[in-house]
Design a protein around this motif. Structure first.
Motif, mmCIF file in Angstrom:
data_model
loop_
_atom_site.group_PDB
_atom_site.id
_atom_site.type_symbol
_atom_site.label_atom_id
_atom_site.label_comp_id
_atom_site.label_asym_id
_atom_site.label_seq_id
_atom_site.Cartn_x
_atom_site.Cartn_y
_atom_site.Cartn_z
ATOM 1 N N ALA A 94 9.274 -5.333 59.779
ATOM 2 C CA ALA A 94 9.910 -5.203 61.099
ATOM 3 C C ALA A 94 10.882 -6.354 61.351
ATOM 4 O O ALA A 94 11.984 -6.152 61.881
ATOM 5 N N ASN A 95 10.474 -7.567 60.978
ATOM 6 C CA ASN A 95 11.356 -8.717 61.153
ATOM 7 C C ASN A 95 12.667 -8.535 60.395
ATOM 8 O O ASN A 95 13.752 -8.839 60.904
ATOM 9 N N LEU A 96 12.566 -8.069 59.164
ATOM 10 C CA LEU A 96 13.738 -7.941 58.298
ATOM 11 C C LEU A 96 14.537 -6.675 58.590
ATOM 12 O O LEU A 96 15.693 -6.560 58.153
ATOM 13 N N GLY A 97 13.923 -5.718 59.279
ATOM 14 C CA GLY A 97 14.610 -4.470 59.579
ATOM 15 C C GLY A 97 14.757 -3.573 58.376
ATOM 16 O O GLY A 97 15.783 -2.898 58.193
ATOM 17 N N THR A 98 13.732 -3.526 57.539
ATOM 18 C CA THR A 98 13.748 -2.674 56.360
ATOM 19 C C THR A 98 12.402 -1.972 56.248
ATOM 20 O O THR A 98 11.420 -2.411 56.847
ATOM 21 N N ASP A 99 12.357 -0.892 55.484
ATOM 22 C CA ASP A 99 11.095 -0.175 55.341
ATOM 23 C C ASP A 99 10.405 -0.443 54.011
ATOM 24 O O ASP A 99 9.375 0.153 53.718
ATOM 25 N N TYR A 100 10.960 -1.352 53.219
ATOM 26 C CA TYR A 100 10.292 -1.756 51.980
ATOM 27 C C TYR A 100 10.806 -3.119 51.539
ATOM 28 O O TYR A 100 11.896 -3.548 51.936
ATOM 29 N N LEU A 101 10.010 -3.807 50.733
ATOM 30 C CA LEU A 101 10.433 -5.024 50.050
ATOM 31 C C LEU A 101 10.564 -4.726 48.562
ATOM 32 O O LEU A 101 9.847 -3.872 48.018
ATOM 33 N N ASP A 102 11.431 -5.460 47.916
ATOM 34 C CA ASP A 102 11.512 -5.352 46.459
ATOM 35 C C ASP A 102 10.412 -6.159 45.788
ATOM 36 O O ASP A 102 9.944 -5.792 44.706
ATOM 37 N N LEU A 103 9.986 -7.246 46.434
ATOM 38 C CA LEU A 103 8.939 -8.093 45.877
ATOM 39 C C LEU A 103 8.181 -8.755 47.014
ATOM 40 O O LEU A 103 8.793 -9.283 47.943
ATOM 41 N N TYR A 104 6.846 -8.702 46.921
ATOM 42 C CA TYR A 104 5.991 -9.357 47.911
ATOM 43 C C TYR A 104 5.050 -10.288 47.170
ATOM 44 O O TYR A 104 4.382 -9.880 46.204
ATOM 45 N N LEU A 105 5.008 -11.548 47.592
ATOM 46 C CA LEU A 105 4.240 -12.574 46.910
ATOM 47 C C LEU A 105 3.138 -13.128 47.799
ATOM 48 O O LEU A 105 3.323 -13.248 49.012
ATOM 49 N N ILE A 106 2.009 -13.507 47.200
ATOM 50 C CA ILE A 106 1.034 -14.348 47.878
ATOM 51 C C ILE A 106 1.629 -15.750 47.900
ATOM 52 O O ILE A 106 1.841 -16.354 46.852
ATOM 53 N N HIS A 107 1.925 -16.271 49.077
ATOM 54 C CA HIS A 107 2.686 -17.523 49.188
ATOM 55 C C HIS A 107 1.930 -18.706 48.571
ATOM 56 O O HIS A 107 2.515 -19.508 47.838
ATOM 57 N N TRP A 108 0.659 -18.842 48.899
ATOM 58 C CA TRP A 108 -0.200 -19.873 48.328
ATOM 59 C C TRP A 108 -1.591 -19.273 48.096
ATOM 60 O O TRP A 108 -2.053 -18.479 48.915
ATOM 61 N N PRO A 109 -2.273 -19.663 47.040
ATOM 62 C CA PRO A 109 -3.624 -19.142 46.780
ATOM 63 C C PRO A 109 -4.677 -19.889 47.594
ATOM 64 O O PRO A 109 -5.736 -20.263 47.075
ATOM 65 N N VAL A 110 -4.371 -20.122 48.868
ATOM 66 C CA VAL A 110 -5.232 -20.899 49.754
ATOM 67 C C VAL A 110 -5.366 -20.150 51.079
ATOM 68 O O VAL A 110 -4.499 -20.266 51.952
ATOM 69 N N PRO A 111 -6.427 -19.372 51.276
ATOM 70 C CA PRO A 111 -6.607 -18.668 52.548
ATOM 71 C C PRO A 111 -6.946 -19.658 53.672
ATOM 72 O O PRO A 111 -7.839 -20.496 53.519
ATOM 73 N N LEU A 112 -6.230 -19.550 54.766
ATOM 74 C CA LEU A 112 -6.492 -20.384 55.936
ATOM 75 C C LEU A 112 -7.133 -19.554 57.046
ATOM 76 O O LEU A 112 -6.959 -18.334 57.105
ATOM 77 N N ASN A 113 -7.846 -20.226 57.913
ATOM 78 C CA ASN A 113 -8.563 -19.570 58.997
ATOM 79 C C ASN A 113 -7.591 -18.876 59.959
ATOM 80 O O ASN A 113 -6.811 -19.552 60.641
ATOM 81 N N PRO A 114 -7.641 -17.545 60.059
ATOM 82 C CA PRO A 114 -6.708 -16.851 60.947
ATOM 83 C C PRO A 114 -7.003 -17.076 62.425
ATOM 84 O O PRO A 114 -6.157 -16.782 63.285
ATOM 85 N N ASN A 115 -8.176 -17.612 62.714
ATOM 86 C CA ASN A 115 -8.556 -17.890 64.098
ATOM 87 C C ASN A 115 -8.569 -19.387 64.391
ATOM 88 O O ASN A 115 -9.253 -19.848 65.310
ATOM 89 N N GLY A 116 -7.800 -20.138 63.597
ATOM 90 C CA GLY A 116 -7.793 -21.591 63.728
ATOM 91 C C GLY A 116 -6.973 -22.083 64.909
ATOM 92 O O GLY A 116 -6.530 -21.312 65.762
ATOM 93 N N ASN A 117 -6.718 -23.382 64.909
ATOM 94 C CA ASN A 117 -6.112 -24.035 66.074
ATOM 95 C C ASN A 117 -4.586 -24.110 66.028
ATOM 96 O O ASN A 117 -3.971 -24.813 66.828
#
Length: 313
Positions: A94-117
């Protein structure tokens, strides 16, 4: 000058040079992307949700007038979104205004708390990152495979992932081998062993910050400068062309039209002019005592890289 492409392990073609957008301010990046695509020949734009400028990147692409089908767009799953990959991807689309990406990456292999501060980098009371140590990267990767199967992305990959994490947390469980691993790769951090390993697995290495950071020491490196002078090039041309000549997808960032153009043209010119002995000299620069990382993230976890600075909060 047309840009060569590399073929990913699923047959998708990706231009070997792309425009990086990290730290590009929203009021600058729209013009930079429009200029790169419309006037300077770029057909590959690298962005990420965490950069905070996806909407402006999308606007730059639209202003270029170049059809979406001719532009390779990469974005990345942020660390707070490992548990909700498709929802995060939908926001990026939605941000990019497209209905697909050519490539999607896991930015970092470090999951952070989605309910954090914090909305991007949550922390604990001691200041260290609020990491979800019980979340498994293999489960993130499974969700990445799901959005690939749904056709929302043409290829999936990882970023900032070491050989150890690939071998222990992703490849044993994957039904789709990552197409790409985007890393800090440059003259002073060439990551030779990891690059060779990735190529042996059919994973394309990508280089972010190939010119280093602000006031980068790479730009005054004696070896690169001597080789540039020999070929009638500029030092940045050699720094970029060195990577391109080694079939490493290279993502220089700039918001200046002249630099956007010179990065593109200089990289391709250098890649075609560097001799085998030039590449060998450049390959040895880091090992001569100049090995260093220029882009740091303090995750409080061991990511398994050589020359990683450790577990500082």
């Amino acid at each position: 000058m047309s840009c060569p492409s590399v073929k990913l392990n699923n047959g998708v073609e990706m231009p070997i040079l792309g425009l990086g957008t990290w730290k590009s301010k929203p009021n600058e990046v729209t013009n930079a992307v429009e200029t790169a695509v419309k006037e300077k020949g770029y057909r590959h734009i690298d962005c990420a949700w965490a950069y905070g400028n996806e909407k402006e990147v999308g606007e730059g692409i639209r202003r270029s007038g170049v059809p979406r089908s001719e532009i390779f767009i990469t974005s990345k799953l942020w660390s707070m979104h490992h548990q909700c990959v498709e929802e995060a991807l939908d926001e990026t689309l939605a941000n990019l205004g497209t209905d697909y990406l050519d490539l999607y990456l896991i930015h970092w292999p470090v999951p952070l708390n989605p309910n954090g501060n914090h909305p991007r980098i949550p922390t604990l009371p001691d200041g260290s990152r609020d990491v979800l140590f019980d979340w498994k990267i293999k489960d993130t990767w499974s969700q990445m495979e799901t959005v690939l199967k749904k056709g929302k992305v043409r290829a999936i990959g990882v970023s900032n992932v070491s050989k150890r994490i690939l071998e222990t947390d992703i490849l044993p469980y994957a039904t789709v081998v990552p197409a790409v691993n985007q890393l800090e790769i440059h003259l002073y951090n060439p990551q030779h062993n990891l690059v060779n390993y990735l190529k042996s697995k059919g994973i394309v290495p990508q280089a972010y910050s190939p010119l280093g950071s602000v006031n980068s020491p790479l730009l005054s490196d004696e070896t690169a400068s001597e080789i540039a002078k020999k070929h009638g090039l500029q030092t940045p041309d050699v720094l970029l062309g060195y990577l391109v000549a080694k079939d490493i997808v290279t993502l220089p960032k700039s918001v200046t039209p002249a630099r956007i153009a010179s990065n593109y043209n200089g990289a391709l010119a250098a890649a075609s002019n560097l001799a085998k002995e030039d590449i060998e000299k450049l390959d040895g620069v880091a090992a001569s005592g100049k090995q260093r990382r220029l882009i740091m993230q303090q995750w409080s976890v061991d990511l398994g890289f050589e020359n990683w600075p450790g577990q500082t909060p």
